[in-house]
Scaffold this active site. Structure first.
Site, PDB file in Angstrom:
ATOM      1  N   ASP A 131       0.831  -1.211   0.000  1.00 30.96           N
ATOM      2  CA  ASP A 131       0.000   0.000   0.000  1.00 30.96           C
ATOM      3  C   ASP A 131       0.861   1.255   0.000  1.00 30.96           C
ATOM      4  O   ASP A 131       2.049   1.224   0.324  1.00 30.96           O
ATOM      5  CB  ASP A 131      -0.927   0.019   1.217  1.00 30.96           C
ATOM      6  CG  ASP A 131      -0.170   0.087   2.550  1.00 30.96           C
ATOM      7  OD1 ASP A 131       0.844  -0.626   2.694  1.00 30.96           O
ATOM      8  OD2 ASP A 131      -0.587   0.850   3.437  1.00 30.96           O
ATOM      9  N   GLU A 171       0.201  -1.345   5.542  1.00 33.19           N
ATOM     10  CA  GLU A 171       1.250  -0.973   6.492  1.00 33.19           C
ATOM     11  C   GLU A 171       1.115   0.487   6.897  1.00 33.19           C
ATOM     12  O   GLU A 171       1.323   0.850   8.054  1.00 33.19           O
ATOM     13  CB  GLU A 171       2.633  -1.203   5.873  1.00 33.19           C
ATOM     14  CG  GLU A 171       3.788  -1.075   6.856  1.00 33.19           C
ATOM     15  CD  GLU A 171       4.452   0.298   6.885  1.00 33.19           C
ATOM     16  OE1 GLU A 171       5.408   0.470   7.647  1.00 33.19           O
ATOM     17  OE2 GLU A 171       4.022   1.206   6.142  1.00 33.19           O
TER      18      GLU A 171
HETATM   19 ZN   LIG Z   1       6.973   2.037   4.016  1.00 36.90          ZN
END
Ligand SMILES: [Zn+2]
Length: 418
Positions: free
Chosen positions: A88, A183
């Site tokens: 992401d 993340e």
């Molecule tokens: Zn990163």
């Protein structure tokens, strides 16, 4: 590893350019995993490419994680090593319709981004550019982020996997590949299946400057102060009203101004940082994040916060407060130090890749900090990304290639020293 130089190619850049055009922005407001379905678009591409390399178990699971195994090609008993990156990109900056440009043979000076010339990567503001003279620098056109955080890491791991498969003379143990969603919104390892992964140690490829390895992160808590004031009709409030918004504002105003904030600290200093304030007359809440490198440091800052609140509350005798502290993550050094070979091998790999190793700490957390406490010790190796989460994000071709060499050497070193 044989003494003859390995014939590395330039394919990491092609991979990188293929991945950055796929929008994978995560969304903190979404309750699903992955938080945005589009992250699976990239996950599918990666799983397909891994399968095409011959990694038969490569797959994208229902939560948006990609797993694959490079089988061992040695008889030695070698710990199973995992390389991990996130798919992401940050919700802070658009990642839609990324149009990368490559500045070849960078000669120094500012880099103007073509579609929005107000977006300038200034040499003076980006000291890391001084190490990039003669290199090829990839930026966006100035309208989006680039996504080198962390698609540089993905491309590097993919390229190293291909290289190991094409060069069976390089002996290595079982290598696991893990690509995670979300993340950037702190949920990157929520649904990871460590049993299925089956790795002993891992490395995230998500660091900044070439040569760096980070084995320390912040320790992190969240704190919420809830204030119950005393509400009355404003026309008849004299001597009665205790305004929750004003109490909250007084607390924020009394936070240390010269220390203990993100804007006044660096290195190993921690901070106490308000991240949200919400209120009406009757009730207000102030959210904080608390950061330090030690547990004692966290406790001190939380005690400081509570003493400020108590002090403010003295002026509001009929109002009450509640303070809740939530554990977020802990400095991964506590775990990684039990296995010094993890960092030692990485330092040797960085050296063999032709760089000067630098051991450093992260003023933040990584997937690795949580993985370490879930039982998978996991420092962070450079991926080459710079100015991430912004339209000025950049990465150099040469740094990505150095990261690929680092991964390949690292795989070999674990076998060599087993
Ligand atoms: Zn990163």
């Amino acid at each position: 590893m044989p003494a003859s130089p390995l014939a590395f190619t330039h394919s990491v850049t092609e991979r990188f350019l293929r991945y950055v055009v796929i929008d994978t922005q995560s969304d903190p407001a979404s309750p699903t995993c992955p938080s945005t379905a589009k992250q699976k678009d990239l996950g599918r591409v990666l799983a397909t490419e891994l399968k095409a390399m011959g990694l038969s178990d490569a797959h994208l699971d229902e939560h948006g994680y990609v797993y694959a195994t490079i089988p061992a090609n040695t008889d030695k008993k070698v710990p199973v090593i995992c390389f991990c990156s996130h798919m992401d990109t940050s919700p802070d900056c658009s990642g839609k319709d990324v149009k990368p440009q490559i500045v070849r043979n960078y000669r120094g000076g500012d880099i103007v981004l073509p579609a929005d010339t107000t977006q300038l990567i200034r040499f003076a503001d980006h000291p890391a550019l001084a190490d990039q003279i003669g290199n090829d620098i990839i930026t966006t056109d100035g309208t989006t982020l680039l996504g080198a955080d962390n698609k540089a890491g993905l491309a590097e791991i993919m390229d190293a996997a291909k290289f190991l498969l094409d060069n069976p003379q390089i002996k290595h143990g079982t290598i696991k590949i893990l690509f995670t969603p979300d993340e950037e919104i702190g949920r990157g390892v929520d649904k990871v299946d460590l049993k299925k992964l089956g790795a002993d140690f891992a490395y995230t490829m998500d660091g900044e400057t070439a040569g760096n390895i980070e084995d320390e992160t912040f320790s992190a808590d969240g704190a919420t102060i809830t204030i119950e004031g005393v509400s009355t009709h404003p026309g008849f409030a004299k001597g009665k009203m205790e305004h929750a918004i004003k109490i909250a504002a007084a607390i924020v105003d009394r936070l240390p101004k010269e220390t203990c904030s993100p804007e006044t600290t660096e290195g190993k200093e921690g901070f106490l940082h308000p991240i949200g304030i919400k209120g009406e007359l009757e009730k207000a809440t102030v959210g904080f994040i608390v950061r330090d490198f030690t547990d004692e440091g966290l406790k001190e800052k939380e005690a400081l916060l509570e003493s400020i609140v108590k002090d403010v509350m003295k002026d509001y005798p009929r109002s009450t407060y509640r303070m809740e502290v939530k554990h977020q993550y802990r400095n991964m050094k506590q775990v990684i130090d039990r296995h010094p070979e993890i960092v030692d091998h990485a330092i040797e790999a960085i050296r063999r890749a032709g760089l000067t190793p630098v051991r450093s700490s992260i003023r933040g957390g990584t997937d690795g900090s949580r993985l370490s406490f879930m039982g998978l010790p996991c420092p962070n190796i450079f991926a080459g990304e710079h100015a991430f989460h912004s339209r000025l994000e950049w990465v150099s071709v040469q740094d990505m290639e150095a990261a690929v060499r680092t991964i390949v050497h690292l795989a070999a070193i674990w076998e060599e020293r087993a």
